[in-house]
Design a protein around this motif. Structure first.
Motif, PDB file in Angstrom:
ATOM      1  N   UNK A 131       6.382  -3.494  12.877  1.00 62.48           N
ATOM      2  CA  UNK A 131       7.686  -3.045  12.543  1.00 62.48           C
ATOM      3  C   UNK A 131       7.814  -3.382  11.022  1.00 62.48           C
ATOM      4  N   UNK A 132       6.977  -4.157  10.343  1.00 56.81           N
ATOM      5  CA  UNK A 132       7.034  -4.497   8.727  1.00 56.81           C
ATOM      6  C   UNK A 132       6.949  -3.208   8.048  1.00 56.81           C
ATOM      7  N   UNK A 133       8.212  -2.935   7.231  1.00 57.69           N
ATOM      8  CA  UNK A 133       8.366  -1.585   6.580  1.00 57.69           C
ATOM      9  C   UNK A 133       7.302  -1.769   5.492  1.00 57.69           C
ATOM     10  N   UNK A 134       6.644  -0.372   5.502  1.00 53.43           N
ATOM     11  CA  UNK A 134       5.910  -0.090   4.353  1.00 53.43           C
ATOM     12  C   UNK A 134       6.333  -0.375   2.809  1.00 53.43           C
ATOM     13  N   UNK A 135       7.591  -0.464   2.610  1.00 56.60           N
ATOM     14  CA  UNK A 135       8.067  -0.617   1.493  1.00 56.60           C
ATOM     15  C   UNK A 135       7.709  -1.892   1.022  1.00 56.60           C
ATOM     16  N   UNK A 136       7.608  -2.940   1.739  1.00 57.21           N
ATOM     17  CA  UNK A 136       7.380  -4.284   1.343  1.00 57.21           C
ATOM     18  C   UNK A 136       5.858  -4.269   0.653  1.00 57.21           C
ATOM     19  N   UNK A 137       5.095  -3.439   1.128  1.00 61.47           N
ATOM     20  CA  UNK A 137       3.540  -3.749   0.952  1.00 61.47           C
ATOM     21  C   UNK A 137       3.294  -2.843  -0.510  1.00 61.47           C
ATOM     22  N   UNK A 138       4.388  -2.144  -0.839  1.00 68.21           N
ATOM     23  CA  UNK A 138       4.040  -1.131  -2.040  1.00 68.21           C
ATOM     24  C   UNK A 138       3.435  -1.934  -3.160  1.00 68.21           C
ATOM     25  N   UNK A 139       4.633  -2.891  -3.634  1.00 68.56           N
ATOM     26  CA  UNK A 139       4.347  -3.611  -5.111  1.00 68.56           C
ATOM     27  C   UNK A 139       3.413  -4.528  -4.975  1.00 68.56           C
ATOM     28  N   UNK A 140       3.184  -5.242  -4.111  1.00 69.75           N
ATOM     29  CA  UNK A 140       2.026  -6.483  -3.958  1.00 69.75           C
ATOM     30  C   UNK A 140       0.592  -5.527  -4.051  1.00 69.75           C
ATOM     31  N   UNK A 141       0.625  -4.579  -3.202  1.00 63.99           N
ATOM     32  CA  UNK A 141      -0.959  -3.900  -2.904  1.00 63.99           C
ATOM     33  C   UNK A 141      -1.103  -3.196  -4.358  1.00 63.99           C
TER      34      UNK A 141
ATOM     35  N   UNK B  27      -2.156  -0.236   7.066  1.00 62.41           N
ATOM     36  CA  UNK B  27      -0.860   0.233   7.647  1.00 62.41           C
ATOM     37  C   UNK B  27      -1.072   0.660   8.918  1.00 62.41           C
TER      38      UNK B  27
ATOM     39  N   UNK C 283       4.701   8.884   0.619  1.00 66.11           N
ATOM     40  CA  UNK C 283       5.057   7.820  -0.078  1.00 66.11           C
ATOM     41  C   UNK C 283       3.801   7.107  -0.446  1.00 66.11           C
TER      42      UNK C 283
ATOM     43  N   UNK D 159       2.311   6.383  -4.189  1.00 66.34           N
ATOM     44  CA  UNK D 159       1.962   5.196  -4.937  1.00 66.34           C
ATOM     45  C   UNK D 159       0.501   4.675  -5.345  1.00 66.34           C
TER      46      UNK D 159
END
Lengths: 380, 333
Positions: free
Chosen positions: A218-228, A251, A314, A318
């Motif tokens: 359930x970890x939202x994708x949004x969290x992974x965008x910037x670090x990755x 993901x 999305x 990105x």
């Protein structure tokens, strides 16, 4: 079951009707766009798609007469066709915006200064004048015509096969395929091994790892965008296919592992124990027994991942689409069309349907596996 | 290189690398490191079996950690640093400046509305359809058609619904079915539905409800089928009507599944991005958190604030995360 109580019929009708209403409501939006994609831009802009299915009476916008003047018997005559012979039939016509239905087809309208005009049912007009109309503005004609249902595949032709078309979806289509297929296959393989270990191997921390997977689910994708994105830029992958494949793999893994593990746990214990007793290695058990038996679960995850990567916007925006725009995917193409060609429904509808067609085909062909996967993932 | 060829090569390399990793690492373990022969054969087999799960798990764990676990921590760190300056630690400054942004509060309000409406409506419709189609002959087809929007991308759905909400000037023939119906019922001025503040949020939500209902229906329909017949029979014998049976007998028995469906749709709702991005892009007071975060990230290029926004989404998901893990652990015992 319900008829035991003996009061079946009254409710049954209500049930049938409500289901029918719901189905129509759910289907209507898609049908609307589908029908629109087979109409010309003019047709879409002037009448609702629901009217295109029946013979329609419609008011055409004013058409100003034009054509070459010919002198006949002392009269200056201009003849021509108001609109393309498309099966439309003129019912009433007029020469003034105040009374657009003044005349029947074939009647002659007397205008000022000795000019006359007549329009027949097929849309042919004849304009006569006593003085030459050279350089003058000719009168306008308003028509009300009925036209039979008319559909065209031109939209699809120009969208898919026209090389010069800047809206060409063909490239975006292949880009989307290029993103989707590796992003579907690779996570399955990685997840299958992990799921087997979590399902059938005894080791400490197994329960902890399963909890870890469930949490990541359930970890939202949004969290992974910037670090990755930072990571990809730092190690030189940058924006491109490799990055988007890796991202989709990462993901997709939690769901893949979770689904496959749930399925594998349910496989009969005896088979695996027997194989172990017979001296098969874990690797052999996995490839020869577990993988073939898990086919339904593999298929259902493959469908999920395919639909998700195909429909994704999305992650592609990105990790894939750079400034050159060469690597655009279909969802992005449509969003851009929405921005730049928002009013051109024939283009939008066709583009949307080109992109929807593949997932819909997959959906209807493999629905059984999709449902099975959903159930394995949620009902426990 | 042509991307298609690159794709095929990647599939071959990726699949080949995966398979050979699993094969050779197992071989290495069994033949070289802990060979199952010689004086220590028994001990070696045990040791090999202790290591093997980690061989099977390693690629997945590596990818999960790098692509999901590490970003959670990194996003938290970024949200506390000054990403536009020298990257120094600035405490909660990003959160403070975000809380001073009216757009953020608009996004919070809208997300709250979405959370209130979409899971409830989807689950409700899903339950309704599941129950109604349960006993009719063409129920399968009906379910399949209502399930269909699941396969349509959010972007495709946005185009579909934009046509429905289309508005033409007053007097002109309406091509959007909603306005056509509105005029037919006596409305005078065609409405541009997506630009009416506050209510336009609901027009966007309908799109997600339309997509998610099928999901809810499939799962709830399976749950309804799983209800023991005896309980329903007993209720009928006791003289309960169909509505009473549904609400008093069936719904309580599938409550667990309803909660699972509800939370799953809640998570999907929290992350909603494509629909808002494609239909209004957050204009006319329709901003949501995910789109706000995207805005800050790729347009504002303020990664600190974007990370802070992402952390807010994470915070909202956390209760469900904890609850899921709790349930998963309970099941395993």
């Amino acid at each position: 079951m319900d008829n035991i109580a003996g009061k079946k019929s009254s409710l049954t009708w209500a049930v049938h009707i409500s289901v029918a209403v719901l189905v129509v409501l759910w289907l209507l939006p898609t049908v609307g766009l589908f029908v629109s994609s087979f109409r010309t831009g003019d047709q879409i802009a002037t009448s609702g798609w629901w009217k295109s299915l029946t013979t329609q009476q419609r008011q055409n916008p004013a058409i100003r007469l034009s054509g070459d003047e010919v002198e006949q018997d002392g009269l200056f005559v201009i003849e021509g066709q108001l609109f393309d012979a498309s099966g439309a039939e003129v019912q009433r016509w007029g020469t003034s915006s105040r009374d657009t239905e003044a005349y029947a087809p074939g009647e002659i309208a007397e205008l000022s200064k000795g000019r006359t005009v007549t329009v027949d049912a097929a849309g042919a007009f004849r304009f006569t004048s006593e003085a030459s109309q050279e350089g003058k503005r000719l009168p306008r004609v308003f028509t009300t015509a009925v036209s039979p249902p008319e559909f065209t595949t031109d939209n699809y032709n120009s969208m898919l096969f026209d090389e010069d078309n800047s809206e060409s979806m063909a490239r975006a289509f292949f880009n989307t395929l290029t993103v989707t297929i590796p992003a579907t296959i690779i996570p399955i393989l990685i997840a299958a091994f992990a799921a087997y270990a979590l399902a059938w191997m005894e080791f400490p921390a197994r329960a902890l790892l399963i909890a870890f997977v469930v949490a990541l689910l359930v970890v939202p994708l949004q969290l992974a965008l910037i670090p990755l994105l930072k990571l990809h830029l730092a190690i030189g992958i940058g924006k491109g296919y490799l990055g988007v494949w890796l991202a989709h793999t990462g993901f997709g893994l939690p769901l893949a592992i979770y689904l496959l593990r749930n399925y594998m746990v349910g496989l009969p214990h005896d088979i695996i124990e027997n194989a172990r007793v017979d001296g098969a290695t874990e690797f052999q058990i996995f490839t020869k027994i577990i993988l073939p038996l898990s086919f339904p679960a593999l298929a259902s995850f493959a469908i999920f991942q395919f639909l998700w990567t195909w429909n994704d916007l999305l992650v592609a925006k990105v990790f894939l689409i750079d400034a050159t725009g060469q690597t655009t995917v279909m969802t992005n193409q449509i969003v851009e069309l929405l921005g730049t060609r928002g009013g051109n429904w024939e283009i939008l509808a066709t583009a949307a349907f080109v992109s929807i067609a593949v997932p819909l085909a997959v959906f209807f062909a493999m629905q059984k596996y999709l449902v099975r996967g959903l159930l394995a993932g949620s009902v426990k | 290189m042509h991307p298609a060829i690159l794709g095929i090569v990647t599939i071959a390399v990726g699949v080949g690398a995966c398979l050979s990793y699993f094969y050779f690492s197992n071989q290495l373990l069994d033949k070289v490191i802990f060979p199952a022969k010689g004086p220590n054969a028994g001990r070696n087999i045990n040791r090999a079996n202790m290591v093997r799960p980690w061989l099977f798990l390693f690629p997945a764990l590596f990818a999960l950690s790098l692509y999901l676990a590490y970003p959670v921590i990194e996003t938290l760190r970024l949200s506390l640093t000054d990403t536009r300056g020298d990257g120094s630690f600035i405490g909660l400054q990003n959160y403070v400046s975000m809380s001073e942004d009216p757009k953020f509060w608009e996004a919070m309000r809208n997300n709250f509305l979405w959370l209130l409406v979409v899971p409830a409506a989807s689950t409700g419709f899903g339950l309704l359809v599941a129950q109604l189609t349960d006993r009719i002959s063409w129920g399968g087809i009906a379910k399949s058609l209502i399930f269909m929007p699941m396969a349509i991308s959010f972007v495709g759905a946005s185009v579909i619904w934009k046509l429905i909400y289309d508005a033409r000037p007053e007097g002109a023939e309406q091509i959007g079915i909603l306005n056509a119906v509105y005029i037919w019922f006596g409305g005078v001025e065609p409405q541009t539905w997506l630009t009416v503040p506050f209510w336009n949020n609901f027009f966007l939500m309908i799109v997600l409800v339309w997509i998610q209902t099928g999901f809810a229906m499939v799962i709830l329909s399976a749950a309804l089928r799983g209800i023991p017949e005896e309980t329903v029979e007993a209720a009928i014998v006791d003289g309960a009507g169909p509505f009473k049976i549904f609400f008093k007998i069936k719904v309580p028995q599938i409550m667990g599944t309803i909660v699972v469906v509800w939370t799953t749709i809640t998570i999907a709702t929290l992350k909603v991005f494509d629909i808002v991005f494609a239909m209004t892009n957050g204009q006319w007071e329709t901003q949501v958190l995910a789109n706000y975060m995207y805005d800050k990230m790729l347009r504002g290029l303020d990664w600190g604030m974007a990370s802070a926004a992402a952390m807010v989404i994470m915070l909202l998901v956390t209760p469900i995360l904890v609850w899921n893990v709790y349930n998963a652990r309970k099941e395993m015992r």
